[in-house]
Design an enzyme around this catalytic site. Sequence first.
Site, PDB file in Angstrom:
ATOM      1  N   ARG A 247       0.861  -1.189   0.000  1.00  0.00           N
ATOM      2  CA  ARG A 247       0.000   0.000   0.000  1.00  0.00           C
ATOM      3  C   ARG A 247       0.896   1.238   0.000  1.00  0.00           C
ATOM      4  NH1 ARG A 247      -2.706   0.742   5.330  1.00  0.00           N
ATOM      5  NH2 ARG A 247      -1.223   2.444   5.458  1.00  0.00           N
ATOM      6  N   HIS A 251      -3.573   4.562   4.755  1.00  0.00           N
ATOM      7  CA  HIS A 251      -4.807   3.778   4.555  1.00  0.00           C
ATOM      8  C   HIS A 251      -5.867   4.605   3.830  1.00  0.00           C
ATOM      9  CE1 HIS A 251      -8.182   1.130   5.237  1.00  0.00           C
ATOM     10  NE2 HIS A 251      -8.839   2.144   5.766  1.00  0.00           N
ATOM     11  N   TYR A 260       3.052   4.429  12.244  1.00  0.00           N
ATOM     12  CA  TYR A 260       3.283   2.979  12.357  1.00  0.00           C
ATOM     13  C   TYR A 260       4.205   2.397  11.284  1.00  0.00           C
ATOM     14  CZ  TYR A 260      -0.593   3.073   8.986  1.00  0.00           C
ATOM     15  OH  TYR A 260      -1.389   3.352   7.905  1.00  0.00           O
TER      16      TYR A 260
HETATM   17  C1  LIG Z   1     -16.301  -5.441   9.645  1.00  0.00           C
HETATM   18  C2  LIG Z   1     -15.435  -4.238   9.616  1.00  0.00           C
HETATM   19  N1  LIG Z   1     -14.502  -4.060  10.563  1.00  0.00           N
HETATM   20  C3  LIG Z   1     -13.697  -2.965  10.527  1.00  0.00           C
HETATM   21  C4  LIG Z   1     -13.841  -2.037   9.532  1.00  0.00           C
HETATM   22  C5  LIG Z   1     -12.932  -0.813   9.498  1.00  0.00           C
HETATM   23  N2  LIG Z   1     -11.957  -1.025   8.413  1.00  0.00           N
HETATM   24  C6  LIG Z   1     -12.125  -0.471   7.204  1.00  0.00           C
HETATM   25  S1  LIG Z   1     -10.884  -0.869   6.163  1.00  0.00           S
HETATM   26  C7  LIG Z   1     -10.102  -1.792   7.334  1.00  0.00           C
HETATM   27  C8  LIG Z   1      -8.789  -2.454   7.048  1.00  0.00           C
HETATM   28  C9  LIG Z   1      -8.912  -3.528   6.035  1.00  0.00           C
HETATM   29  O1  LIG Z   1      -7.609  -4.000   5.731  1.00  0.00           O
HETATM   30  P1  LIG Z   1      -7.384  -4.944   4.505  1.00  0.00           P
HETATM   31  O2  LIG Z   1      -8.476  -5.940   4.427  1.00  0.00           O
HETATM   32  O3  LIG Z   1      -6.002  -5.461   4.544  1.00  0.00           O
HETATM   33  O4  LIG Z   1      -7.626  -3.969   3.268  1.00  0.00           O
HETATM   34  P2  LIG Z   1      -6.734  -2.724   2.792  1.00  0.00           P
HETATM   35  O5  LIG Z   1      -7.414  -1.502   3.313  1.00  0.00           O
HETATM   36  O6  LIG Z   1      -5.366  -2.910   3.351  1.00  0.00           O
HETATM   37  O7  LIG Z   1      -6.745  -2.772   1.316  1.00  0.00           O
HETATM   38  C10 LIG Z   1     -10.809  -1.767   8.528  1.00  0.00           C
HETATM   39  C11 LIG Z   1     -10.388  -2.446   9.758  1.00  0.00           C
HETATM   40  C12 LIG Z   1     -14.849  -2.251   8.573  1.00  0.00           C
HETATM   41  N3  LIG Z   1     -15.043  -1.400   7.551  1.00  0.00           N
HETATM   42  N4  LIG Z   1     -15.610  -3.364   8.613  1.00  0.00           N
END
Ligand SMILES: Cc1ncc(C[n+]2csc(CCOP(=O)(O)OP(=O)(O)O)c2C)c(N)n1
Length: 332
Positions: A247, A251, A260
């Site tokens: 990434r 985020h 971090y």
């Molecule tokens: C069920 C749920 N838990 C927490 C969140 C908050 N949240 C949004 S994106 C994210 C991180 C997801 O990480 P990853 O699956 O690795 O995707 P990336 O953003 O790195 O592409 C979180 C915890 C959410 N949207 N839905």
Amino acid sequence: MVNQTKQAELSKDTLVAMYQEMLLARRIDERMWLLNRAGSIPFVVSCQGQEVAQIAASYALNKDEDFVLPYYRDLGVVLHFGMTVKEVFLQAYGKAEDPNSGGRQMPSHYGQKKNRIVTGSSPVTTQVPHAAGFALASKMEKRNVVSFVTLGEGSSNQGDFHEGLNFAAVHKLPMIVMVENNKYAISVPLSRQVACENISDRAIGYGIPGVTVDGNDALEIYRVVKEAHERALNGEGPTLIETISYRLTPHSSDDDDMTYRTKDEVADHRTLDGIAQFRDMLIEQGYLTEAEDQEIEEKIKQEINEATDYAENAPYAGVSTLTDHVYGQGGE
Ligand SMILES: Cc1ncc(C[n+]2csc(CCOP(=O)(O)OP(=O)(O)O)c2C)c(N)n1
Ligand SMILES: [Mg+2]
């Protein structure tokens, strides 16, 4: 790394078109950050670092028939499936003409019926059981259509991932699950997310193939997704594919990633940018010249400028439309 031995399968024109789409997604994303920092748009969640995987996978699908259930980073996928640059900016500005939600949802929550881009929810991974449902419908209706669903690696820890994949595997549904492993789930690094080596190792628990590929190797991703597509259409069931990338941005526009990870870590990964590698390969192979590359950049810039202007000046949804799409329209 771009694997140069496998490119014979794709014509020069296709490879250059793939490059243009990767670059378009990147340049749109970069513009979004500028607009966000200038206070013009509320939120950005980037595709940067994942465009190669998204475009290469999309090229292996049937753009005119398959259903895609993208997650918020999949700008490359939705562009390939027909969302226009103007529409992408309309959703970023939250304007009435936004085809995804008429400006009602958060940005990057894609959904466009005419292009078979299936609306997702904000809770991550809910799209996996939805994709199994689309694949089930395809099988029941004997439609020879595949559902392609993506998510992040952190999201693969959600129960929906297990339920959707297990169901699709048992019923041999035509589904492809692509986990875009970008090494972080917001601030949580991969080492704190899973104890297994690869996310694709989980496939064995469902009795389906699981493959891990370099997210910067467009030709390998294309090959693997194509193979999964053929398996799906042959009634052999789903495939789990993991693309490894990084990434390149925080985020989202609301995140400070310097709390971090380090600047050096991010800079190191920028030197491995898959789009630049793909361009270099095209130039080395004589498929693209520096001058043509500049022309592509110019064309993209112009298209983005026009789309930005259009979306900026477009009206917001009128107050009288507040309850549209919330209640049934009576008899329709
Ligand atoms: C069920 C749920 N838990 C927490 C969140 C908050 N949240 C949004 S994106 C994210 C991180 C997801 O990480 P990853 O699956 O690795 O995707 P990336 O953003 O790195 O592409 C979180 C915890 C959410 N949207 N839905
Ligand atoms: Mg992630």
